[in-house]
Design a protein around this motif. Structure first.
Motif, PDB file in Angstrom:
ATOM      1  N   ARG A   1      35.842 -27.982  21.705  1.00  0.00           N
ATOM      2  CA  ARG A   1      36.013 -28.766  22.997  1.00  0.00           C
ATOM      3  C   ARG A   1      35.279 -28.755  24.018  1.00  0.00           C
ATOM      4  O   ARG A   1      35.490 -27.893  24.310  1.00  0.00           O
ATOM      5  CB  ARG A   1      37.998 -29.470  23.389  1.00  0.00           C
ATOM      6  N   ILE A   2      34.229 -29.701  23.900  1.00  0.00           N
ATOM      7  CA  ILE A   2      33.597 -29.485  25.532  1.00  0.00           C
ATOM      8  C   ILE A   2      33.037 -30.759  26.107  1.00  0.00           C
ATOM      9  O   ILE A   2      33.320 -32.117  25.259  1.00  0.00           O
ATOM     10  CB  ILE A   2      31.584 -28.865  24.962  1.00  0.00           C
TER      11      ILE A   2
ATOM     12  N   ALA B 264      34.981 -37.972  33.159  1.00  0.00           N
ATOM     13  CA  ALA B 264      34.175 -36.746  31.910  1.00  0.00           C
ATOM     14  C   ALA B 264      34.368 -36.713  30.173  1.00  0.00           C
ATOM     15  O   ALA B 264      35.329 -37.738  29.921  1.00  0.00           O
ATOM     16  CB  ALA B 264      34.517 -35.176  31.506  1.00  0.00           C
ATOM     17  N   VAL B 265      33.233 -36.866  29.450  1.00  0.00           N
ATOM     18  CA  VAL B 265      32.905 -37.658  28.344  1.00  0.00           C
ATOM     19  C   VAL B 265      33.491 -36.092  27.534  1.00  0.00           C
ATOM     20  O   VAL B 265      32.699 -34.820  27.851  1.00  0.00           O
ATOM     21  CB  VAL B 265      32.187 -37.381  27.838  1.00  0.00           C
ATOM     22  N   MET B 266      34.081 -35.832  26.813  1.00  0.00           N
ATOM     23  CA  MET B 266      34.318 -34.756  25.834  1.00  0.00           C
ATOM     24  C   MET B 266      34.229 -35.126  23.838  1.00  0.00           C
ATOM     25  O   MET B 266      34.918 -36.372  23.965  1.00  0.00           O
ATOM     26  CB  MET B 266      35.594 -33.792  26.293  1.00  0.00           C
TER      27      MET B 266
ATOM     28  N   ILE C  35      29.602 -23.227  23.925  1.00  0.00           N
ATOM     29  CA  ILE C  35      31.245 -22.742  23.553  1.00  0.00           C
ATOM     30  C   ILE C  35      30.967 -21.059  23.305  1.00  0.00           C
ATOM     31  O   ILE C  35      30.170 -20.816  23.018  1.00  0.00           O
ATOM     32  CB  ILE C  35      31.312 -23.315  21.832  1.00  0.00           C
ATOM     33  N   ASP C  36      32.723 -21.042  23.381  1.00  0.00           N
ATOM     34  CA  ASP C  36      32.597 -19.553  22.723  1.00  0.00           C
ATOM     35  C   ASP C  36      33.098 -19.723  21.844  1.00  0.00           C
ATOM     36  O   ASP C  36      32.986 -20.115  20.712  1.00  0.00           O
ATOM     37  CB  ASP C  36      33.713 -19.256  24.508  1.00  0.00           C
TER      38      ASP C  36
ATOM     39  N   LYS D  20      37.957 -30.702  14.768  1.00  0.00           N
ATOM     40  CA  LYS D  20      38.441 -28.483  13.918  1.00  0.00           C
ATOM     41  C   LYS D  20      37.747 -28.079  13.693  1.00  0.00           C
ATOM     42  O   LYS D  20      36.567 -28.693  12.084  1.00  0.00           O
ATOM     43  CB  LYS D  20      39.681 -28.887  13.520  1.00  0.00           C
ATOM     44  N   ASN D  21      37.505 -26.774  13.520  1.00  0.00           N
ATOM     45  CA  ASN D  21      36.640 -26.021  12.895  1.00  0.00           C
ATOM     46  C   ASN D  21      37.175 -25.466  11.516  1.00  0.00           C
ATOM     47  O   ASN D  21      38.285 -24.430  11.620  1.00  0.00           O
ATOM     48  CB  ASN D  21      36.281 -24.832  13.619  1.00  0.00           C
ATOM     49  N   SER D  22      37.837 -26.267  10.662  1.00  0.00           N
ATOM     50  CA  SER D  22      38.208 -25.808   9.678  1.00  0.00           C
ATOM     51  C   SER D  22      38.203 -26.569   8.844  1.00  0.00           C
ATOM     52  O   SER D  22      37.146 -26.731   8.099  1.00  0.00           O
ATOM     53  CB  SER D  22      39.633 -26.721   8.992  1.00  0.00           C
ATOM     54  N   LYS D  23      38.302 -25.681   7.061  1.00  0.00           N
ATOM     55  CA  LYS D  23      37.948 -25.739   6.041  1.00  0.00           C
ATOM     56  C   LYS D  23      37.896 -27.078   5.134  1.00  0.00           C
ATOM     57  O   LYS D  23      36.843 -28.180   5.300  1.00  0.00           O
ATOM     58  CB  LYS D  23      38.013 -24.725   4.195  1.00  0.00           C
TER      59      LYS D  23
END
Length: 493
Positions: free
Chosen positions: A397-398, A347-349, A387-388, A353-356
């Motif tokens: 991460r998907i 699998a390719v993921m 994504i959730d 990071k959801n950060s400022k």
């Protein structure tokens, strides 16, 4: 009157008119509608009607109040959702004779009289949260000159609209007040037929892992009402909402989504976000008109230069759980065939990071995320997933697909079990091949399904424990290289 846990608003006298409404739309296919209505009530009993309700209003969610504190004694509330139609009017004239205009090509119109035996009208089904109709129709029965037919002989012409007909869904009240009252009342209610979802378009350059991301919200109005110049908020999160079994079945019929395109300009987002209770509230900064049966999209996030990483994962086990359904773990841990199935796909993921610090840093509502990569002068689609709800400072991460040039093989090389002495052991050989022109790192995920007590007694490569029944090996492969990984696990109970 039963009230709802959600906030609501509106009303008027005789025929009330509403000011600009406001909406809070939930991503669970319902909304809260709020209207401000001018009331001019006389002392005593007043009959009040409002024609601005939706087709999928939940009547027991309605809250009507005077924000100034005056008490409105509501003796009765009624909700009607049977706007006048041809079949409804036919039902009002059942047993009566009316005119039918017959249109024929190259002939003048003529009028025939017919008695309506059966109209074919079926009352609307109860409102459901998704705005989907469950209605059916019956054939009309008309008597013309003593002969019965199951079609209309022509276009019906009614002598009047009939008594007690309405043109739109209607709320009505009987309200008692101790003295004359002029006020801007508030009405609110929960309605089905409205939804929103998020979608994201992510663009990567031809080389490298930096990303540009644009997020859109798509609002879908199937409520049966237009909301003109409405103030709109979008609630993200898993709010507990009771849904009827009929609505569950309708939901299974499917939902549709759409997404907007990527724009290189740096326009200021038109949506702001804040935490609210246990959820997150996104507010559209400007009033907008949301027509009935319309989908409207608004950009709510834009970020550039997001650092990301491409990850290759070989999760080789491929258990057919239907085959083992109904068996407990005491039985499964002694079955050699359990866990022997495998796949060759790597699998390719993509993760970031959801950060400022990484150019984002706002809560991201759940939705579809599409990846594009530049191919010179155009973009190519390279995969998508969902994504959730992702809070700030968490990692997105998907899986976006399977690698074409990477192959994995997994096979069990030995298995033994001793139920008398309470142990089982098995060994695996995992082969990885890299046909790419550049080196890669493949993460090998192994699930230790047989029991919670285990020890890896031998291993050719180091591993990290991800949770109580999962380990991960990381193998680096050069271009056109093949590597083998071996390990032995012992279970005890």
């Amino acid at each position: 009157m039963k009230s709802s846990l959600l906030f609501l608003q509106f009303l008027g006298i005789a025929a009330a008119s509403a000011a600009n409404p406001s909406l809070t739309i939930y991503n669970q296919n319902f909304a809260v509608v709020r209207d401000a209505i001018s009331l001019d009530l006389k002392k005593g009993l007043n009959a009040v009607t409002f024609d601005g309700a939706t087709e999928h209003l939940e009547p027991d969610s309605v809250i009507l109040r005077d924000p100034s504190g005056s008490q409105l004694q509501i003796l009765e509330q009624n909700y009607r959702n049977d706007p006048v139609t041809q079949s409804l009017l036919l039902s009002l004239f059942e047993g009566k004779e009316i005119d039918f205009v017959v249109h024929e090509q190259q002939k003048p119109d003529r009028v025939v009289k017919g008695k309506v035996i059966r109209s074919g009208y079926v009352p609307p089904s109860p409102p459901n949260p998704y705005g989907m109709s469950q209605n059916s129709t019956l054939q009309p029965i008309i008597d013309v000159d003593g002969k019965v037919q199951f079609t209309l002989p022509g276009e019906p012409v009614f002598p009047s609209l009939g008594d007690d007909t309405i043109l739109k869904p209607q709320l009505s009240w009987k309200i008692n007040v101790p003295k004359p009252l002029k006020t801007e009342a508030e009405l609110g209610y929960v309605t089905g037929g409205m939804s929103w979802d998020a979608s994201y378009n992510v663009v990567a350059p031809e080389k490298g892992g930096t990303l540009d991301l644009t997020g859109w919200v798509t609002m879908n109005n199937r409520s049966g009402r237009e909301f003109r110049d409405a103030r709109i908020k979008l609630m993200a999160g898993d709010v507990n909402k009771i849904v009827s079994q009929d609505a569950d079945r309708l939901l299974a019929m499917g939902r549709s989504r759409s997404a907007g395109g990527f724009d290189e300009s740096s326009a200021r987002p038109s949506v702001t976000e804040k935490a609210f209770d246990e959820y997150h509230l996104y507010t559209l900064e400007h009033p907008t008109t949301l027509k009935d049966q319309e989908k409207k999209q608004v950009e709510f996030v834009r970020a550039a230069g997001i650092k990301s990483e491409v990850i290759y994962v070989y999760d080789g086990v491929s258990i057919d759980w239907n085959q083992w359904r109904g068996n407990n773990m005491t039985y499964l841990r002694s079955q050699e065939a359990f866990g022997a199935e495998s796949t060759t796909k790597v699998a390719v993921m993509r993760e970031f990071k959801n950060s400022k610090e990484n150019g984002l840093g706002i809560p991201l509502p759940k939705g579809r995320l599409r990846f594009y990569r530049s191919n010179g002068d155009q973009l190519e689609f390279t995969g998508e997933n969902t994504i959730d709800h992702t809070p700030t400072d968490e990692t997105v991460r998907i899986i976006t697909g399977n690698a074409f040039d990477l192959v994995g093989e997994r096979k069990r090389t030995s298995f033994s079990v001793d139920n008398s002495n309470h142990w089982a052991a098995e060994t695996f050989e995992i082969t990885l091949r890299n046909h790419k022109k550049e080196p890669v790192v493949i993460r090998v995920v192994e699930h230790l399904y047989r029991w919670v007590n285990w020890t890896i007694s031998a291993n050719s490569d180091p591993f990290v424990t991800k949770n109580s029944q999962q380990v991960e090996f990381r193998l680096q492969l050069k271009p056109d290289e093949e590597k083998k990984l071996n390990y032995k696990v012992v279970y005890t109970w």
